[in-house]
Design an enzyme around this catalytic site. Structure first.
Site, PDB file in Angstrom:
ATOM      1  N   CYS A 181      13.942   5.170  -9.675  1.00 52.32           N
ATOM      2  CA  CYS A 181      14.977   4.705 -10.613  1.00 52.32           C
ATOM      3  C   CYS A 181      16.343   4.759  -9.932  1.00 52.32           C
ATOM      4  O   CYS A 181      17.173   3.868 -10.112  1.00 52.32           O
ATOM      5  CB  CYS A 181      14.988   5.563 -11.874  1.00 52.32           C
ATOM      6  SG  CYS A 181      13.708   5.119 -13.066  1.00 52.32           S
ATOM      7  N   ASN A 211      -1.587   4.024  -5.736  1.00 54.08           N
ATOM      8  CA  ASN A 211      -2.108   5.381  -5.790  1.00 54.08           C
ATOM      9  C   ASN A 211      -2.004   5.869  -7.225  1.00 54.08           C
ATOM     10  O   ASN A 211      -1.137   5.427  -7.994  1.00 54.08           O
ATOM     11  CB  ASN A 211      -1.307   6.315  -4.872  1.00 54.08           C
ATOM     12  CG  ASN A 211      -1.721   6.177  -3.421  1.00 54.08           C
ATOM     13  OD1 ASN A 211      -2.876   5.873  -3.122  1.00 54.08           O
ATOM     14  ND2 ASN A 211      -0.789   6.395  -2.519  1.00 54.08           N
ATOM     15  N   HIS A 238       4.351   1.813  -8.425  1.00 59.41           N
ATOM     16  CA  HIS A 238       4.695   1.039  -7.227  1.00 59.41           C
ATOM     17  C   HIS A 238       3.427   0.566  -6.548  1.00 59.41           C
ATOM     18  O   HIS A 238       2.394   1.222  -6.608  1.00 59.41           O
ATOM     19  CB  HIS A 238       5.540   1.863  -6.243  1.00 59.41           C
ATOM     20  CG  HIS A 238       4.940   3.184  -5.903  1.00 59.41           C
ATOM     21  ND1 HIS A 238       5.061   4.289  -6.722  1.00 59.41           N
ATOM     22  CD2 HIS A 238       4.197   3.597  -4.852  1.00 59.41           C
ATOM     23  CE1 HIS A 238       4.435   5.316  -6.175  1.00 59.41           C
ATOM     24  NE2 HIS A 238       3.882   4.914  -5.041  1.00 59.41           N
TER      25      HIS A 238
HETATM   26  P1  5GP Z   1       2.666   7.354  -3.469  1.00 56.96           P
HETATM   27  O1  5GP Z   1       1.974   8.447  -2.738  1.00 56.96           O
HETATM   28  O2  5GP Z   1       3.378   7.855  -4.701  1.00 56.96           O
HETATM   29  O3  5GP Z   1       1.765   6.174  -3.755  1.00 56.96           O
HETATM   30  O4  5GP Z   1       3.735   6.773  -2.479  1.00 56.96           O
HETATM   31  C1  5GP Z   1       5.080   7.058  -2.516  1.00 56.96           C
HETATM   32  C2  5GP Z   1       5.671   6.440  -1.278  1.00 56.96           C
HETATM   33  O5  5GP Z   1       7.072   6.436  -1.408  1.00 56.96           O
HETATM   34  C3  5GP Z   1       5.340   7.179   0.018  1.00 56.96           C
HETATM   35  O6  5GP Z   1       4.669   6.298   0.903  1.00 56.96           O
HETATM   36  C4  5GP Z   1       6.700   7.642   0.540  1.00 56.96           C
HETATM   37  O7  5GP Z   1       6.794   7.558   1.941  1.00 56.96           O
HETATM   38  C5  5GP Z   1       7.658   6.686  -0.167  1.00 56.96           C
HETATM   39  N1  5GP Z   1       8.977   7.246  -0.459  1.00 56.96           N
HETATM   40  C6  5GP Z   1       9.241   8.429  -1.065  1.00 56.96           C
HETATM   41  N2  5GP Z   1      10.568   8.592  -1.208  1.00 56.96           N
HETATM   42  C7  5GP Z   1      11.162   7.487  -0.692  1.00 56.96           C
HETATM   43  C8  5GP Z   1      12.521   7.088  -0.559  1.00 56.96           C
HETATM   44  O8  5GP Z   1      13.458   7.768  -0.934  1.00 56.96           O
HETATM   45  N3  5GP Z   1      12.739   5.880   0.026  1.00 56.96           N
HETATM   46  C9  5GP Z   1      11.729   5.095   0.469  1.00 56.96           C
HETATM   47  N4  5GP Z   1      12.056   3.928   1.029  1.00 56.96           N
HETATM   48  N5  5GP Z   1      10.423   5.440   0.345  1.00 56.96           N
HETATM   49  C10 5GP Z   1      10.143   6.630  -0.227  1.00 56.96           C
HETATM   50 ZN    ZN Z   2      11.636   5.733 -12.355  1.00 54.42          ZN
END
Ligand code: 5GP
Ligand code: ZN
Length: 130
Positions: A27, A105, A116
């Site tokens: 967000c 995920n 996402h």
């Molecule tokens: P999840 O495990 O929730 O599917 O993936 C979250 C993803 O968000 C991870 O691949 C992580 O590297 C990425 N991520 C987390 N925080 C940030 C951020 O502040 N900026 C960006 N560009 N990616 C993020």
């Molecule tokens: Zn959010």
């Protein structure tokens, strides 16, 4: 000062329209509180490079609306999902990706509680890190 006031006014509008959550990192990226270079932006969606890529191409495609996960999507959010897939298609075409993967995920595998989609491409994808 005026710039700051404009930012706060825009943020307030976004907060209501997209149910922005104060503690959610994505967000904060949507509102611009955390700076990010968007590779795509539409009315309902932003996309940006993952900070910790596991493949040559690793974009995150994120609805502006704070939806927590695939488990909390409601019928009224169908257009947000469609918009995410439209952005995915555009990124795939613009980057001429002839092979790609789209992934969500969930549960313990999901680290950021804001829906996402991962767009992954390139010779090697390190799935263990996703
Ligand atoms: P999840 O495990 O929730 O599917 O993936 C979250 C993803 O968000 C991870 O691949 C992580 O590297 C990425 N991520 C987390 N925080 C940030 C951020 O502040 N900026 C960006 N560009 N990616 C993020
Ligand atoms: Zn959010």
């Amino acid at each position: 000062m005026i710039k700051k006031a404009k930012f706060l006014a825009k943020e307030a509008q976004l907060r209501i329209k997209y149910m922005i959550s104060k503690d959610c990192i994505f967000c904060k990226i949507v509102t611009g509180e955390i700076k990010s270079n968007f590779v795509a932006e539409t009315e309902k969606v932003v996309a940006f490079a993952d900070i910790n890529p596991i493949a040559e191409v690793h974009f995150l495609i994120v609805p502006k609306k704070h939806i927590e996960s695939v488990l909390t999507i409601s019928d009224s959010e169908a257009s947000d999902l469609m918009a995410m897939h439209e952005v995915a298609k555009k990124l795939i075409e613009d980057n001429k990706l002839d092979a790609f993967r789209l992934a969500y995920n969930g549960g313990r595998f999901q680290h950021v509680p804001h829906l996402h989609m991962h767009l992954l491409a390139g010779k090697k994808i390190d799935w263990r890190k996703l």
